[in-house]
Design an enzyme around this catalytic site. Structure first.
Site, PDB file in Angstrom:
ATOM      1  N   GLY A 172       0.631  -1.175  -0.120  1.00 38.43           N
ATOM      2  CA  GLY A 172       0.241  -0.261   0.376  1.00 38.43           C
ATOM      3  C   GLY A 172       1.171   0.877   0.079  1.00 38.43           C
ATOM      4  O   GLY A 172       2.114   1.265  -0.663  1.00 38.43           O
ATOM      5  N   GLY A 173       0.707   2.256   0.808  1.00 37.84           N
ATOM      6  CA  GLY A 173       1.018   3.087   0.715  1.00 37.84           C
ATOM      7  C   GLY A 173       1.926   3.576   1.141  1.00 37.84           C
ATOM      8  O   GLY A 173       3.136   4.026   0.882  1.00 37.84           O
ATOM      9  N   GLY A 407      18.953  12.557 -33.254  1.00 39.76           N
ATOM     10  CA  GLY A 407      18.978  13.365 -31.365  1.00 39.76           C
ATOM     11  C   GLY A 407      18.636  12.481 -30.633  1.00 39.76           C
ATOM     12  O   GLY A 407      20.016  12.746 -29.419  1.00 39.76           O
ATOM     13  N   ALA A 408      19.932  10.976 -30.748  1.00 40.10           N
ATOM     14  CA  ALA A 408      20.303   9.827 -29.728  1.00 40.10           C
ATOM     15  C   ALA A 408      22.238  10.432 -29.176  1.00 40.10           C
ATOM     16  O   ALA A 408      22.415  10.585 -28.181  1.00 40.10           O
ATOM     17  CB  ALA A 408      20.032   8.238 -30.303  1.00 40.10           C
TER      18      ALA A 408
HETATM   19  C1  HXC Z   1      -1.700  -4.018  13.337  1.00 38.44           C
HETATM   20  C2  HXC Z   1      -1.180  -5.732  12.272  1.00 38.44           C
HETATM   21  C3  HXC Z   1      -1.082  -5.118  10.829  1.00 38.44           C
HETATM   22  C4  HXC Z   1      -0.841  -4.092  11.014  1.00 38.44           C
HETATM   23  C5  HXC Z   1      -0.026  -6.767  10.832  1.00 38.44           C
HETATM   24  N1  HXC Z   1       0.160  -6.688  11.899  1.00 38.44           N
HETATM   25  N2  HXC Z   1      -0.311  -6.205   9.994  1.00 38.44           N
HETATM   26  N3  HXC Z   1      -1.184  -5.299  12.937  1.00 38.44           N
HETATM   27  N4  HXC Z   1      -1.923  -3.331  12.092  1.00 38.44           N
HETATM   28  N5  HXC Z   1      -1.001  -3.595   9.950  1.00 38.44           N
HETATM   29  C6  HXC Z   1      -0.445  -7.418  13.051  1.00 38.44           C
HETATM   30  C7  HXC Z   1      -1.008  -8.867  13.355  1.00 38.44           C
HETATM   31  O1  HXC Z   1      -2.676  -8.954  13.639  1.00 38.44           O
HETATM   32  C8  HXC Z   1      -0.278 -10.344  14.197  1.00 38.44           C
HETATM   33  O2  HXC Z   1      -0.788  -9.415  14.940  1.00 38.44           O
HETATM   34  C9  HXC Z   1       1.283  -9.595  13.495  1.00 38.44           C
HETATM   35  O3  HXC Z   1       1.110  -8.583  12.986  1.00 38.44           O
HETATM   36  C10 HXC Z   1       1.743 -10.677  12.719  1.00 38.44           C
HETATM   37  O4  HXC Z   1       1.167 -10.711  11.322  1.00 38.44           O
HETATM   38  P1  HXC Z   1       0.329 -12.455  10.736  1.00 38.44           P
HETATM   39  O5  HXC Z   1      -1.080 -11.764   9.572  1.00 38.44           O
HETATM   40  O6  HXC Z   1       0.524 -12.879  11.687  1.00 38.44           O
HETATM   41  O7  HXC Z   1       1.238 -12.505   9.848  1.00 38.44           O
HETATM   42  P2  HXC Z   1       2.309 -12.637   8.357  1.00 38.44           P
HETATM   43  O8  HXC Z   1       0.586 -14.602   7.898  1.00 38.44           O
HETATM   44  O9  HXC Z   1       2.971 -12.846   7.991  1.00 38.44           O
HETATM   45  O10 HXC Z   1       0.803 -11.915   7.017  1.00 38.44           O
HETATM   46  C11 HXC Z   1       1.502 -10.445   6.838  1.00 38.44           C
HETATM   47  C12 HXC Z   1       0.949  -9.470   6.680  1.00 38.44           C
HETATM   48  C13 HXC Z   1      -0.323  -9.414   7.168  1.00 38.44           C
HETATM   49  C14 HXC Z   1       0.498 -10.066   4.830  1.00 38.44           C
HETATM   50  C15 HXC Z   1       1.393  -8.274   6.138  1.00 38.44           C
HETATM   51  O11 HXC Z   1      -0.106  -8.794   8.909  1.00 38.44           O
HETATM   52  C16 HXC Z   1      -1.254  -9.188   6.598  1.00 38.44           C
HETATM   53  O12 HXC Z   1      -2.157  -8.494   5.948  1.00 38.44           O
HETATM   54  N6  HXC Z   1      -1.660  -7.366   7.706  1.00 38.44           N
HETATM   55  C17 HXC Z   1      -2.380  -6.441   7.165  1.00 38.44           C
HETATM   56  C18 HXC Z   1      -2.078  -5.170   6.051  1.00 38.44           C
HETATM   57  C19 HXC Z   1      -2.454  -4.518   5.370  1.00 38.44           C
HETATM   58  O13 HXC Z   1      -3.828  -4.236   5.440  1.00 38.44           O
HETATM   59  N7  HXC Z   1      -2.299  -3.160   5.904  1.00 38.44           N
HETATM   60  C20 HXC Z   1      -2.568  -1.614   6.701  1.00 38.44           C
HETATM   61  C21 HXC Z   1      -2.522  -1.285   4.906  1.00 38.44           C
HETATM   62  S1  HXC Z   1      -3.150   0.414   5.155  1.00 38.44           S
HETATM   63  P3  HXC Z   1      -0.937 -10.944  16.724  1.00 38.44           P
HETATM   64  O14 HXC Z   1      -0.702 -10.481  17.445  1.00 38.44           O
HETATM   65  O15 HXC Z   1      -1.404 -11.798  15.581  1.00 38.44           O
HETATM   66  O16 HXC Z   1       0.632 -11.911  16.624  1.00 38.44           O
HETATM   67  C22 HXC Z   1      -1.876   1.295   4.751  1.00 38.44           C
HETATM   68  C23 HXC Z   1      -2.681   2.420   4.357  1.00 38.44           C
HETATM   69  C24 HXC Z   1      -0.641   3.331   4.463  1.00 38.44           C
HETATM   70  O17 HXC Z   1      -0.899   0.964   4.962  1.00 38.44           O
HETATM   71  C25 HXC Z   1      -1.307   4.737   3.732  1.00 38.44           C
HETATM   72  C26 HXC Z   1       0.184   5.303   3.700  1.00 38.44           C
HETATM   73  C27 HXC Z   1       0.099   6.323   3.285  1.00 38.44           C
END
Ligand code: HXC
Length: 517
Positions: A172-173, A407-408
């Site tokens: 994402g971002g 040009g190149a």
């Molecule tokens: C809070 C998070 C988190 C997040 C992971 N965790 N991402 N907690 N916010 N964004 C936590 C999980 O809940 C979990 O906690 C631990 O981290 C490990 O994650 P898992 O899912 O068990 O790991 P894995 O299976 O390896 O998967 C990794 C992952 C997945 C693919 C990254 O965690 C995921 O899809 N996370 C969410 C991604 C996401 O949607 N991010 C926000 C996007 S919005 P526990 O306590 O169970 O160990 C964004 C906008 C930004 O980023 C804009 C900026 C401009």
């Protein structure tokens, strides 16, 4: 008199707790998979004992829903300053074992504090990205945190080098912080980078794709051109960071780390002459030429798997750090197209801002013809390259090996575009267009009306080539500095670098030019 033991015990207890991040089990699970932890990456980068951690006792902002009773020591990112081969480096390393390395308010503040410091002291920033992105529970506080990090990336840009390692998820971002840095290294097997993942793409557009197609190191290194290097594993990523930094100054007011030899080796290299094909039609692998010109054949090629019709990278020539830009006739005949122009323009601007002299090796038949190129904006993209070269004030040394058409020719740093010196091999062909094309335009009637049109055309081409494309014609008009033997190339560049390193050029004051991005 001595400090009371409980103070020290408390400190050590807190240190020990922070160091285990999300817990020994999680750290061990990563290591078993052959993946470094956040602290392993830091340890691999810095000289042992030199890392001074900042914000070890930080914790997350507990005011958010669902997080009130939790503790996230370090808030999911290890930050600090250390030395690497005697140089100060600022580094942060996201810790996936702590709340998925997600970025909350304090996590962002730690990164911003580090970057502010790097800006003040003028040291490079190395970022290890391994994160689930914005910490969802912290909502718009984490969004704001990303904004503050991006703002720092831009503030720091062009002042100190910024290198991002993508060592885990970067989605994402969040991908825009590395994207705003100078170089991105992705680690094979453990990293992904994307804005919208396969599920989102399918839900919104109906298109099916795999993560490998859109977010893998291979996809970014060879298709999107978003990244610069692919590492085999975490240790290899750190090796690449060190290698890259070995060519870069710590900041924009320093010279790059030249290693002047006591005496320059100006001997001829006859092997170079053997690399030149007998006819202009046979392609020459420019990488072989580069490897003979640079010290110990040590060339760090940047973006080697993308836009391969141009080769860019760092090397030393007689100890002097240089940025090399070379057409690659072995790919797409060395033509310039949209991607190769973007690749070169970005590299040239990086070198310029960090005082790295440019050495350009020319063997270019022209811009790539094609509907997709025209409709894709080759005019705008090619203009970036012209702009970048003309705007660069670092030493600019150009060697025309063979073709340099139209040009190149200008886009490859000709004297008119501000090269300080331009040397040509005797095989150079400098012309407004290739002899074959020119003859077709100028002598169509003579050719079709001749008894033997093919023979007539060949005769006219040979005549045109001798009269209009020869390097001696260009030399007569003072368009080039001199004609040299290929064997003299290395020594010629070395001498030119030595004399141009003291170059100082001032331009009209302005906020910035308007490069056609
Ligand atoms: C809070 C998070 C988190 C997040 C992971 N965790 N991402 N907690 N916010 N964004 C936590 C999980 O809940 C979990 O906690 C631990 O981290 C490990 O994650 P898992 O899912 O068990 O790991 P894995 O299976 O390896 O998967 C990794 C992952 C997945 C693919 C990254 O965690 C995921 O899809 N996370 C969410 C991604 C996401 O949607 N991010 C926000 C996007 S919005 P526990 O306590 O169970 O160990 C964004 C906008 C930004 O980023 C804009 C900026 C401009």
């Amino acid at each position: 008199m001595a400090i009371k033991k409980h103070y020290l015990d408390e400190l050590e207890k807190r240190r020990a707790a922070a160091i285990v991040g999300g817990g020994e089990d999680k750290l061990e699970a990563r290591r078993k998979k052959g993946i470094f932890t956040a602290r392993d990456r830091i340890a691999e980068l810095f000289t042992a004992g030199s890392f001074q951690e900042w914000g070890m006792h930080a914790d997350h902002d507990c005011s958010h829903f669902g997080l009130e009773d939790k503790v996230f020591l370090t808030d999911g990112v290890v930050t600090g300053i250390g030395t690497m081969e005697g140089r100060t480096i600022a580094a942060f390393s996201q810790d996936f074992t702590v709340c998925g390395g997600s970025l909350g308010r304090i996590h962002a503040k730690k990164i911003c504090n580090l970057m502010d410091y790097a800006l003040k002291v003028g040291c490079p920033v190395v970022a290890f990205n391994d994160s689930g992105g914005a910490r969802i529970q912290e909502g718009d506080d984490s969004l704001s945190g990303y904004g503050q990090v991006f703002f720092r990336n831009v503030l720091v840009s062009g002042v100190v080098p910024q290198i991002a390692v993508i060592a885990g998820p970067c989605a994402g971002g969040a991908a825009y912080s590395p994207a705003l840095m100078d170089f991105i290294i992705m680690v094979k097997g453990s990293s992904q980078m994307f804005i919208c993942g396969p599920e989102v793409i399918q839900a919104v557009t109906g298109q099916k794709c795999t993560m490998d197609e859109i977010g893998s190191p291979l996809a970014h290194a060879s298709v999107s051109g978003n990244i610069h290097f692919v590492a085999e594993n975490d240790a290899d990523a750190v090796r690449l960071v060190k290698k890259l930094l070995s060519f870069l100054p710590s900041n924009n007011v320093m010279d790059p780390p030249h290693q002047f030899p006591a005496q320059m080796d100006l001997s001829p290299d006859l092997e170079l002459e053997k690399l030149v094909p007998e006819t202009a039609k046979e392609p020459m692998d420019v990488l072989k030429v580069i490897l003979r010109i640079v010290d110990q054949g040590d060339f760090l090629e940047v973006q080697k798997d993308w836009a391969k019709n141009i080769v860019v990278g760092f090397a030393r020539i007689q100890g002097m750090v240089t940025g090399i830009i070379a057409n690659q006739p072995a790919v797409k005949a060395g033509t310039l197209d949209i991607d190769s122009a973007d690749k070169a323009a970005r590299f040239i601007r990086f070198c310029n801002v960090f005082n790295i002299p440019l050495v350009t090796l020319v063997d270019v038949p022209g811009f790539m013809p094609g509907v997709a190129q025209e409709r894709g904006g080759i005019i705008r993209h090619g203009a970036k390259m012209l702009f970048a070269y003309a705007a660069a004030t670092v030493p600019k040394i150009t060697i025309i090996l063979r073709k340099a058409y139209g040009g190149a020719y200008l886009a490859m740093c000709s004297s008119d575009m501000g090269a300080d010196v331009v040397y040509a091999w005797p095989t150079a062909e400098i012309a407004v267009m290739g002899a074959e094309g020119a003859v077709k335009v100028l002598f169509r009637r003579e050719i079709t009306g001749a008894k033997d049109p093919k023979a007539k055309e060949a005769e006219l081409v040979a005549d045109y080539r001798e009269k209009f494309c020869s390097p001696y014609e260009a030399a007569k008009k003072a368009m080039i500095t001199d004609v040299i033997r290929p064997s003299e190339t290395r020594a010629t560049i070395a001498m030119a670098l030595r004399s141009t390193l003291s170059k100082r050029e001032t331009r009209p004051a302005k906020k910035h030019g308007t490069i056609p991005l």
